[in-house]
Design a protein around this motif. Structure first.
Motif, PDB file in Angstrom:
ATOM      1  N   CYS A 181      32.515  48.557  47.677  1.00  0.00           N
ATOM      2  CA  CYS A 181      33.717  47.478  47.026  1.00  0.00           C
ATOM      3  C   CYS A 181      33.950  47.718  45.746  1.00  0.00           C
ATOM      4  O   CYS A 181      33.055  47.863  44.994  1.00  0.00           O
ATOM      5  CB  CYS A 181      33.239  46.277  47.347  1.00  0.00           C
ATOM      6  N   ASN A 183      35.483  45.661  42.784  1.00  0.00           N
ATOM      7  CA  ASN A 183      35.499  44.314  42.231  1.00  0.00           C
ATOM      8  C   ASN A 183      35.960  44.217  40.797  1.00  0.00           C
ATOM      9  O   ASN A 183      35.200  44.507  39.916  1.00  0.00           O
ATOM     10  CB  ASN A 183      34.156  43.629  42.414  1.00  0.00           C
ATOM     11  N   ASP A 185      36.527  41.199  38.123  1.00  0.00           N
ATOM     12  CA  ASP A 185      36.182  39.513  38.010  1.00  0.00           C
ATOM     13  C   ASP A 185      37.336  39.320  36.862  1.00  0.00           C
ATOM     14  O   ASP A 185      37.043  39.617  35.645  1.00  0.00           O
ATOM     15  CB  ASP A 185      34.790  39.613  37.537  1.00  0.00           C
ATOM     16  N   GLN A 194      38.812  36.754  41.599  1.00  0.00           N
ATOM     17  CA  GLN A 194      38.217  38.033  41.717  1.00  0.00           C
ATOM     18  C   GLN A 194      39.089  38.741  42.585  1.00  0.00           C
ATOM     19  O   GLN A 194      39.534  38.573  43.736  1.00  0.00           O
ATOM     20  CB  GLN A 194      36.618  38.285  42.234  1.00  0.00           C
ATOM     21  N   LEU A 196      39.460  42.053  45.063  1.00  0.00           N
ATOM     22  CA  LEU A 196      38.366  42.834  45.980  1.00  0.00           C
ATOM     23  C   LEU A 196      39.029  43.946  46.702  1.00  0.00           C
ATOM     24  O   LEU A 196      39.853  43.625  47.200  1.00  0.00           O
ATOM     25  CB  LEU A 196      37.537  41.902  46.581  1.00  0.00           C
TER      26      LEU A 196
END
Length: 525
Positions: A181, A183, A185, A194, A196
């Motif tokens: 993943c 990610n 933020d 977030q 993803l």
């Protein structure tokens, strides 16, 4: 002679200078880099007993990242090949090896094209001549949407401030690297946000989601993400503050709860659980075969004290909490720490690693870490400050799958530095079956302290022995010198130890002494 005296000195103690610790060490040839300041970021087995490492190097007044060394070593630590990658507005975020091919995961800004690219650098193991392809991109409109600013110079200087952490994206792999993943933020005053992206090991997209929690960003503290190794589903853990305040304590109780969110391509589930009458400074997810657990250290006083460990077991499908337990440190642990039983909580505890075995027992390892800053007058009439970093006792705890405390041990250790030798301090860890292993640097003058306890002392970290400490299934621990300073050209950076085998049985370290550098491979037998 000194080792014979030490062995006699320890006879009769509840720990022993052990010969039952079987750790094989292999070293590379001593070498020198063109760039002095390097740090080991990633390492992975090549599938033939050797490994690939990725090291970052820095230069300039501010010691900014400038590039990477990629090294390939065989099982005997003979160098097979090497490569150097210079960077400009980019970072390598991960390493994968699959079917004889090396993949580097890179995030990069392309200011000319006004895009942010997440790239794959691909090469055969035998060549290490990487070719780049883009996995996904964010154009300027998307960057404005997610980060609130255009790309270009302003984004480089200010746009990253729109992100809570990891401006180039955080990469999290599943246990066996079947999925990963990426990610982001993102700061959003009105909501926790977030972005993803999930891919499988062949870099095929699994899903892309925007996670939003309808709460002010400052009231949601992102903890970590866990990626399921069979499905690519995401478990996202956060700490949610209450009463419109980020204070951790209100009216004598914890002013927060924890939320675990399960995110798939089409669905999202969540569960909230509170610390009850306790305080939990931080939790982290640990994924087993049949359950997902959230584990951490708790206190009865506040977020910065530690009474014991806690574990929440959840059904991975429904997220229903099937078991929760708070387990105070054992009397044996308190005796390890203080020499006698005392009603006292720990402080300055920093989490270092978590492991789960086939039985779904969890081992947590932490360290008493803190800094002290001294300010004093300088000779020119100004003021100067010095920060001392303290890496003291190791705390190792094992919990059963049902939330019972199996054992808790405190390893007395005393290390500190004002920064010159910080790479050599702290420790690395691994779990093999029912045994826990800790690797530390220290002097061979292991000190006896009150009530038949011992303490590992710092000594000269640039000429330090590397010790293995083994804690067995019953909580008994033994230790052994696995690399003697008298026989080694360098001292190793124990905090930078990296696992190259999924089962944790092989670790790689890098060491340095002045301009000399050397790789060390430890195999736990």
């Amino acid at each position: 002679m000194k080792k014979i005296i030490l062995l006699l000195f320890l006879i009769g103690s509840y720990v022993t200078f052990a010969q039952d610790i079987s750790v094989k060490s292999t070293t590379s040839e001593v070498f020198k880099d063109d760039k002095k300041n390097t740090s080991l970021l990633f390492s992975e087995s090549d599938g033939n007993g050797g490994f690939i490492t990725v090291r970052e190097y820095r230069s300039g007044l501010l010691q900014m990242p400038k590039g990477y060394y990629i090294d390939h070593y065989d099982a005997k630590l003979n160098q097979i090949n090497e490569a150097e990658i210079e960077i400009d507005k980019s970072q390598i975020k991960g390493l994968m090896i699959n079917n004889g091919t090396v993949f580097l995961l890179e995030s990069a800004l392309d200011t000319k094209a006004d895009v942010f690219n997440f790239n794959i650098l691909e090469s055969s193991l035998s060549k290490l001549n990487f070719e780049k392809r883009t996995l996904f991109s964010l154009d300027e409109e998307e960057i404005k949407k997610f980060f609130g600013v255009g790309i270009g110079p302003f984004f480089m200087t200010n746009g990253f401030n729109q992100m809570d952490s990891n401006p180039f994206g955080e990469v999290t792999f599943s246990a066996k690297k079947n999925f990963f993943c990426v990610n982001f933020d993102i700061k959003d005053k009105e909501a926790q946000t977030q972005r993803l992206y999930v891919f499988d090991k062949d870099f095929k997209p699994v899903f892309e989601r925007e996670f939003k929690r309808n709460i002010q960003d400052r009231l949601f503290q992102y903890e970590n993400i866990d990626v399921d190794d069979e499905t690519g589903e995401i478990y996202l853990l956060g700490k949610v503050f209450e009463n419109n305040s980020t204070r951790t304590k209100k009216k004598g109780k914890a002013n927060y709860n924890y939320e675990l969110h399960k995110i798939t391509a089409s669905t999202e589930k969540s569960v909230s659980f509170s610390p009850d009458e306790n305080f939990i400074g931080s939790l982290f997810t640990v994924r087993g075969k049949n359950k997902i657990s959230c584990a951490g250290f708790y206190s009865e006083k506040n977020d910065f004290r530690y009474k014991g460990v806690c574990r929440f077991n959840l059904d991975p499908e429904t997220l229903a909490i099937t078991k929760q337990s708070y387990m105070p440190f054992s009397e044996e642990f308190i005796k390890d720490k203080y020499g006698k039983v005392k009603d006292k909580e720990l402080k300055n505890l920093s989490f270092r690693s978590a492991f789960i075995n086939e039985k779904e027992d969890i081992v947590l390892n932490a360290e008493e870490f803190y800094t002290v800053t001294h300010t004093r007058s300088s000779m020119n009439g100004g003021m100067s400050t010095t920060t001392t970093y303290h890496f003291n006792d190791i705390v190792s705890v094992k919990m059963s799958r049902d939330g019972e405390l199996l054992w808790a041990r405190n390893i007395n250790k005393n290390q500190s530095t004002a920064g010159a030798v910080i790479e050599y301090l702290s420790f690395s860890s691994s779990v093999i079956g029912d045994d826990t292993y800790l690797f530390i640097n220290c002097s061979d003058k292991i000190r006896k302290i009150s009530n038949d306890r011992i303490e590992f002392k710092q000594g000269n970290m640039k000429k330090a022995n590397l010790y293995a400490i083994k804690i067995d299934n019953n909580g008994n621990y033994t230790f052994k010198n696995v690399v003697d300073a008298d026989d080694s050209d360098v001292s190793y950076f124990v905090k930078q130890g990296i696992h190259t085998a999924i089962d944790g049985s092989e670790l790689v370290f890098i060491g340095r002494k002045k301009s000399k550098k050397q790789f060390l491979k430890l195999n736990i037998m």
